[in-house]
Design a protein around this motif. Sequence first.
Motif, short mmCIF file in Angstrom:
data_model
loop_
_atom_site.label_atom_id
_atom_site.label_comp_id
_atom_site.label_asym_id
_atom_site.label_seq_id
_atom_site.Cartn_x
_atom_site.Cartn_y
_atom_site.Cartn_z
N GLY A 121 2.24 -5.39 -0.17
CA GLY A 121 1.29 -5.90 -1.15
C GLY A 121 0.80 -7.30 -0.79
N THR A 130 -6.96 -4.76 -0.14
CA THR A 130 -6.38 -3.88 -1.16
C THR A 130 -7.21 -2.61 -1.25
N SER A 135 -2.46 1.64 -3.28
CA SER A 135 -1.82 1.81 -4.59
C SER A 135 -1.15 3.17 -4.71
N ASP A 138 1.96 3.26 -2.48
CA ASP A 138 3.00 2.40 -3.05
C ASP A 138 3.74 3.14 -4.16
N THR A 139 3.00 3.73 -5.08
CA THR A 139 3.61 4.43 -6.21
C THR A 139 4.38 5.67 -5.74
#
Length: 371
Positions: A121, A130, A135, A138-139
């Motif tokens: 991040g 980004t 995202s 990452d999740t």
Amino acid sequence: MLQSLKHKAQLTGLIGIALLFASFFCIRQFTPLNAMHWLLFAGSAWAYVWWQLWQGLDLNRTSAQNALYPTLGLANYLSILRGGLIAATSGFLLQPPTTELAAWIPGMLYTLAAILDRIDGFVARRSKRTSLLGSKLDTTYDALGLLIAPLLALNYGKVHWSFLLVSVAYYFFCWGLYWRRTHNLPVYPLLPSQLRRTLAGFQMGCVALLLLPCFHPLFTTTVALVFMLPILLGFVVDWLVVTGRITTPVYTRIFLHDLASYNSIIFQPIARAVLCIAVLLLVNDNYFSGTTTMYFALIATAMVFLGFAGRIGAIAILLLTGLMQGDNMINTLVLVLIVCSTSVMLLGTGRFSLWKWDDRWINRRDGEEAE
């Protein structure tokens, strides 16, 4: 552009397979572990890691309205590496450690994956790359790691089976949202929560600690149960919000204002005081054996009591307690120490604190200062 990204993803998958086979031959040559068993589990997990990347290539952009990035970018490669480390950790499932070295490897792999969770991040924000893909990865990789690592800890006898509720809570939550949408039931948005981010970050760190062989199962089981309660409570509250049972104004008033104020003014100062009393009583009982260890414990306790980077002090106390506990039974005083240090670690020191640098470090999103 998408075709170019597919080629890069294919190359990434092949490199991962090559590394898996190289690890397989090393394991077969230098350890008594079942190398084929490791390859089967790690290979399956890597296939899932790569498939999540492949499915999300069209998300390699800042938003749905922006164009695709021409490359995956360093931050996404770090996320993929994190997924690869988690896949390698999964290879040790259902294999009891046969040597002292083999007992350390899974914990070290997962610890490195937890560290990368913060670094990817930082790199994304610092490089202004980004993306929706970042995202998603990452999740997804967080959830995979928090499924595999607790299963491995259970296999090693380091946690109670109930800790697996932490592993499946995310998947049940997602399934519940899917079920409501498919049945045309309303799904309300979650407000951003700093506590939710903090719990998620510490969750990986806690699970990494559980896997390390230097901490006895009696200690890790207790820490896991104490740590599990706020996480599950968070999922319950979030579910009540997304299903509309708790409205946004009520959530804001109760959780973001009232409870946050009570916690800062009352609960955390009390937790700090109780922690200090517990440490002093344990010092008096020669729990922290050795002069150096005792001094470290007293310094960390002073940090907590004064609110001088108190979260760091609480983490130090928790680690020292685990190292000193050994195979002794957890008595009431040690349990109080574990609960209070966990509370300070997760929620901070509250009011009447001298220096909250650690709060700012934990709460910030690394790399944003460069934007």
